[in-house]
Design an enzyme around this catalytic site. Structure first.
Site, PDB file in Angstrom:
ATOM      1  N   TYR A  13       0.859  -1.384   0.236  1.00  0.00           N
ATOM      2  CA  TYR A  13       0.317  -0.017   0.068  1.00  0.00           C
ATOM      3  C   TYR A  13       1.246   1.623   0.239  1.00  0.00           C
ATOM      4  CZ  TYR A  13      -4.337  -2.701   1.133  1.00  0.00           C
ATOM      5  OH  TYR A  13      -5.004  -3.490   0.616  1.00  0.00           O
ATOM      6  N   LEU A  14       1.709   1.133   0.942  1.00  0.00           N
ATOM      7  CA  LEU A  14       2.621   2.332   0.565  1.00  0.00           C
ATOM      8  C   LEU A  14       3.940   2.183  -0.521  1.00  0.00           C
ATOM      9  CD1 LEU A  14       3.624   2.446   4.296  1.00  0.00           C
ATOM     10  CD2 LEU A  14       2.406   3.871   3.436  1.00  0.00           C
TER      11      LEU A  14
END
Length: 573
Positions: free
Chosen positions: A531-532
């Site tokens: 997600y990052l």
DNA sequence: TGACGGACTTGTGTGGACTTGG
DNA sequence: CCAAGTCCACACAAGTCCGTCA
């Protein structure tokens, strides 16, 4: 360091042009998958008992029995669904004679088999250094032969080149199919995908592939259909490959693009809270939850085929409680449901008045089991999102909100005056904020309390040491003052350093303890991996001169090589 | 529009390798 | 140097989303 160099040497796919029109590759050559080793029968002295009497099993039945026997100390084997599915599937593998006798699992005694396999595991653990080395070398050889493919002139690592071995299906939570037999996969089950002009992989002797195809519009090298759920499984490339990396990069670019539309999108869905059309209202409220709480889309699932889990669009009335006022806050929605992997989502959130009123409306006249959003589905929601921004789907909000949260938190928490360990603590805290948002929980490690206590003991010991060192320093100073000599000055300096060193160690331990405590029930790895936007982390590391290896392990550095290479300190998501 | 399958991403648990401290 | 603790790679389950077909 050597690996870092190797990475630098790696082909920089991100500097090349992409294929268009859904073409994934033009040339693909590989050796096919590695199959599970054949079943190794029990020695004659290890017996299975039925109803207290030794009962010899056919080879087929014995193999399936061994799957269960190996798991005897696992909680699964105590669950009714697991046991029932197992005995049903096991009996299908039995000969007629066996099936006539064996009908009740409770009468089956696998303990001798269990003990036998335990012993083998033990032996395996106690292998000599030479044996371990030899095994490692053999593994390496296999990896070199089957673990790579040639894709468009480049040697790429395969993610999973081994076919899953047969065994018992271990579904998560209350999965209705847990305990079913996962059948052994043969070459006859495998579809090979490679290019026509490549060296076609050879099936093991005496076998044939199910099919050989040449489809450059997909990324998989081999596939088969698994028997428990009937779903397709794939052999695909490693995360550091061009194919995976490009896709990942693209994902973050779509999420970044959302930044320019999010203001308008939020304004629109707030307006839609008052829409006359129920469908539009439901869509607006669902989108509000997806955006604010980073919920998953929540596709429909076939009932009875999977565990009962939900996401946003599939929320049911029993998952929601409304509190007009709670703990001094107004319009609180209480969520309590099982999400992906049966992980519980529990949250009490104050929401917009309009949202609260709408949810109340949606729930009116409904009973347990009814959908909260009865006019909404994920395809409907995604179709709408597509109109708001090209490439926008529900899951983009998760990526966007995760990455923007990391960036904001890093900005807020990083103190330029801090030392490296404290800066890393700040990074982990920012990461933690994301994990909390995405509900990436974990069960506290079994050894958590023990290892926490160990750190505390170390901290106390350090403190004592510092006291002592300080006292010694004081005395040394005093002595040095009385008798001015070079030797004593040196002693003072030494003691001073000792104090300093111990204090640094203490600080490091305290940071470690804090980090550990805060991380008790939270898993950071999932958000980091999925997600990052890695460019945020790379830029942060470069800006504050923190070694990237403090944040990313080797796999992550490898996966995100593209980001490491192209990112400077000034990157903003 | 709704079921369905296919392709791909996201997620957790675990065993074994690696590290660390006594 | 060894045992204990930690971390990582891997296995594979469980999601998302899309295209197709009736």
């Amino acid at each position: 360091m050597k690996e870092e160099e190797e990475q630098q040497q790696r082909w920089r796919w991100w500097e090349e042009e992409k294929y268009k029109d859904g073409i994934k590759w033009k040339y693909l050559e590989h050796k096919g998958p590695v199959f599970a080793p054949p079943y190794d029968p029990l020695p004659p002295n290890v017996k299975f008992y039925y109803d207290g009497k030794p009962f010899p099993l056919s080879l087929q039945a014995e193999e399936v029995a061994s799957f269960f026997a190996k798991m005897l100390d696992h909680e699964y084997t105590t669950k009714d669904i697991f046991r029932n599915n197992f005995i049903t599937d096991w009996r299908k593998e039995m000969t007629l004679e066996e099936r006539m006798v064996i009908s009740e699992l409770a009468k089956c005694d696998f303990t001798e088999m269990f003990t036998y396999y335990k012993g083998i595991m033990e032996e395996r653990k106690n292998r000599t250094k030479e044996d371990k080395l030899k095994l490692k070398e053999e593994n390496e050889k296999l990896m070199q032969e089957f673990g790579f493919c040639i894709m468009d002139h480049h040697r790429e690592k395969i993610g999973n080149f081994r076919i899953e071995p047969p065994g018992l299906f271990r579904g998560r939570g209350d999965h209705p199919k847990q305990g079913m037999v996962k059948k052994r996969i043969l070459p006859e089950d495998i579809i090979i995908n490679c290019s026509q002009d490549s060296k076609i992989p050879k099936p093991p002797t005496g076998h044939k592939w199910k099919e050989v195809r040449h489809d450059g519009s997909v990324s998989w090298l081999a596939s088969w259909t698994e028997n428990v759920k009937g779903s397709v499984k794939y052999i695909m490339l490693n995360a550091n490959s061009k194919l995976k990396g490009e896709k990942d990069w693209e994902k973050y670019e779509v999420a970044r693009k959302l930044k320019f539309h999010i203001h308008h999108i939020r304004k629109t869905y707030c307006e839609n809270f008052k829409s006359k059309e129920m469908k539009v209202r439901q869509r607006a409220v669902a989108l509000y939850f997806i955006d604010k709480l980073a919920l998953r889309a929540g596709n429909e699932k076939e009932e009875g085929e999977t565990a009962d889990t939900v996401g946003c669009c599939s929320l049911r009335v029993e998952h929601i409680k409304l509190h007009p006022e709670l703990d001094g806050e107004k319009h609180v929605v209480e969520f309590d449901f099982l999400g992906k992997d049966c992980i519980r989502y529990y949250n009490k959130v104050p929401v917009e008045k309009q949202v609260f009123k709408n949810v109340k409306l949606f729930m009116e006249g409904k009973q347990e089991g009814d959908d909260l959003f009865d006019r909404l589905s994920t395809p409907l929601l995604n179709k709408h999102l597509q109109l708001l921004m090209e490439g926008l789907t529900a899951k983009v909000f998760r990526t966007y909100n995760a990455s923007i949260t990391l960036q904001d938190q890093l900005q807020e928490l990083t103190d330029p005056n801090d030392g490296v360990p404290t800066k890393i603590l700040s990074y982990n805290r920012a990461n933690r904020a994301v994990a909390v948002l995405c509900n990436h929980q974990r069960a506290p490690p079994k050894t958590f309390d023990q290892s926490m206590a160990n750190i505390k003991t170390k901290i106390d010991a350090r403190k004592e040491q510092i006291e002592l060192a300080k006292k010694e320093l004081k005395e040394a100073k005093k002595e040095a003052k009385e008798k001015d000599s070079e030797k004593l000055k040196k002693v003072v300096e030494m003691k001073r350093r000792a104090v300093q060193r111990a204090e640094e160690q203490l600080m490091r331990l305290e940071v470690q303890a804090t980090d550990k405590e805060e991380n008790k029930q939270i898993a950071l790895s999932t958000s980091k991996l999925n997600y990052l936007d890695p460019r945020i982390s790379v830029a942060w590391c470069k800006k504050w001169d923190v070694g990237l290896e403090k944040i990313y392990n080797k796999t992550l550095r490898d996966k995100f090589a593209w980001a490491v290479h192209m990112t400077d300190t000034d990157f903003t998501f």
